[in-house]
Design an enzyme around this catalytic site. Structure first.
Site, PDB file in Angstrom:
ATOM      1  N   ASP A   1      14.118  41.195  71.600  1.00 53.33           N
ATOM      2  CA  ASP A   1      15.275  41.098  72.506  1.00 53.33           C
ATOM      3  C   ASP A   1      15.114  39.895  73.434  1.00 53.33           C
ATOM      4  OD1 ASP A   1      13.311  42.143  74.129  1.00 53.33           O
ATOM      5  OD2 ASP A   1      14.463  43.892  74.799  1.00 53.33           O
TER       6      ASP A   1
ATOM      7  N   ASP B   1      13.573  44.816  67.622  1.00 60.09           N
ATOM      8  CA  ASP B   1      13.483  45.434  68.950  1.00 60.09           C
ATOM      9  C   ASP B   1      14.606  46.424  69.206  1.00 60.09           C
ATOM     10  OD1 ASP B   1      11.550  45.138  70.903  1.00 60.09           O
ATOM     11  OD2 ASP B   1      12.167  43.099  71.424  1.00 60.09           O
TER      12      ASP B   1
ATOM     13  N   LYS C   1      10.590  48.326  67.426  1.00 54.12           N
ATOM     14  CA  LYS C   1       9.704  48.235  68.596  1.00 54.12           C
ATOM     15  C   LYS C   1      10.450  48.760  69.806  1.00 54.12           C
ATOM     16  CE  LYS C   1       8.595  44.136  70.728  1.00 54.12           C
ATOM     17  NZ  LYS C   1       9.061  44.330  72.115  1.00 54.12           N
TER      18      LYS C   1
ATOM     19  N   GLU D   1       9.853  49.722  74.213  1.00 57.44           N
ATOM     20  CA  GLU D   1       8.993  49.529  75.373  1.00 57.44           C
ATOM     21  C   GLU D   1       8.731  50.857  76.065  1.00 57.44           C
ATOM     22  OE1 GLU D   1      10.581  46.524  77.998  1.00 57.44           O
ATOM     23  OE2 GLU D   1      10.781  45.073  76.372  1.00 57.44           O
TER      24      GLU D   1
ATOM     25  N   GLU E   1       1.444  43.355  76.401  1.00 57.48           N
ATOM     26  CA  GLU E   1       1.906  42.083  76.988  1.00 57.48           C
ATOM     27  C   GLU E   1       1.349  41.869  78.386  1.00 57.48           C
ATOM     28  OE1 GLU E   1       6.103  41.276  76.630  1.00 57.48           O
ATOM     29  OE2 GLU E   1       5.970  39.526  77.955  1.00 57.48           O
TER      30      GLU E   1
HETATM   31  O1  KIV Z   1      11.336  40.376  72.748  1.00 56.86           O
HETATM   32  C1  KIV Z   1      10.319  39.799  72.382  1.00 56.86           C
HETATM   33  O2  KIV Z   1      10.344  38.688  71.848  1.00 56.86           O
HETATM   34  C2  KIV Z   1       9.046  40.453  72.606  1.00 56.86           C
HETATM   35  C3  KIV Z   1       7.837  39.592  72.513  1.00 56.86           C
HETATM   36  C4  KIV Z   1       7.683  38.878  73.785  1.00 56.86           C
HETATM   37  C5  KIV Z   1       6.651  40.361  72.153  1.00 56.86           C
HETATM   38  O3  KIV Z   1       8.998  41.604  72.921  1.00 56.86           O
END
Ligand code: KIV
Length: 277
Positions: A56, A95, A124, A126, A193
């Site tokens: 994202d 994401d 993915k 968070e 991160e």
């Molecule tokens: O959104 C993204 O590109 C990420 C990376 C920074 C790992 O989450």
């Protein structure tokens, strides 16, 4: 677009989750990059990047927002479809954007869209222990999950900026516990991160799943960077952990991607100046 049949005839077969687990076991660094369209996906894939994330971060580097918060599920699907068409070998992760996984049901519905419509192989999201129920629900439905902990850019307004996380010992221990709980809930990868090297090392030792770092030091199982940061496209002040792989000469973008993958594989990236203590 490469078909499954063509891929079966390849010298290097497509990366899957077993490949990534084996790389952790054999201590082979996992090289990861973001990508947002088919042309860059081809460059990144040809450079032998193992994992490609449609992050994202596209909200910032493609759409020009200050944060990742405005990105929608439709945006991620649009970009994932394009990246998918450019990939031959790399494992594709997409994401889950801000507020797209507030309940297990909503998370499942959106994760299915990223996989069915976008072509992602893993999603993915968070969050630490607060996301256990969501991760369990997704993995119970065989959705592969990468759990992103440490600095969580979707929480930037809550945290008060993009800051190093886990510097105090209480927070560091909580992060290690979170990584273990997420793994136990079924997460297949942990992404860490912006944390001190010691936290990166401790999390990587404590969990069996691959740990991919971005600003998490050299002792994790793999590294990831935002592609436009690694290729010197992003303007303005960049995080300390970023290296511009185009800087050293006037080579092509394709060479920049190759240099990044080589640097991760031979462990020359991240160097001490990219790390936090
Ligand atoms: O959104 C993204 O590109 C990420 C990376 C920074 C790992 O989450």
């Amino acid at each position: 677009m490469y078909t499954q049949l063509e891929q079966r005839g390849m010298d290097t077969p497509p990366v899957n989750i077993s490949t990534l687990r084996k790389m952790k076991a054999e201590k082979t660094p996992i090289a990861c990059l973001t990508a947002y369209d088919a042309s860059f996906a081809v460059l990144v894939d040809k450079a032998d990047t193992d994992l490609v994330l449609v992050g994202d971060s596209l909200g910032m580097v493609v759409q020009g927002h200050d944060t990742t918060v405005p990105v929608t599920v439709d945006d991620i699907i649009y970009h994932t479809k394009m990246v998918r068409r450019g990939l031959r070998r790399a494992f594709l992760v997409a994401d889950m954007p801000f507020m797209s996984y507030t309940t297990p049901e909503q998370a499942l519905e959106n994760a299915v869209r990223l996989m069915q419509e976008g072509g992602a192989m893993m999603i993915k999201l968070e969050g630490g222990s607060s996301q256990i129920e969501i991760v369990r629900h997704l993995t119970r439905h065989d959705i592969p999950v990468c759990a992103h902990i440490g600095l969580k850019p979707q929480s930037v307004h809550k945290i008060g900026g993009f800051k190093v996380q886990g510097r105090d010992s209480g927070q560091a221990l909580q992060m290690i516990d979170d990584a273990i709980s997420l793994q136990d809930a079924g997460a297949d990868i942990v992404l860490l991160e912006c944390v001190p090297n010691e936290v990166g090392k401790a999390v990587t030792r404590k969990v069996e799943v691959p740990v991919i770092g971005i600003g998490a030091g050299p002792d994790v199982d793999g590294q990831i960077l935002v592609l436009y940061d690694a290729l010197g496209i992003t303007q303005g002040r960049l995080p300390k952990f970023v290296q511009n792989f185009m800087e050293s000469d006037s080579g092509s973008l394709a060479e920049g991607c190759v240099r990044y993958v080589e640097a991760v594989k031979n462990r020359s990236y991240p160097a001490p100046e990219h790390c936090f203590s």
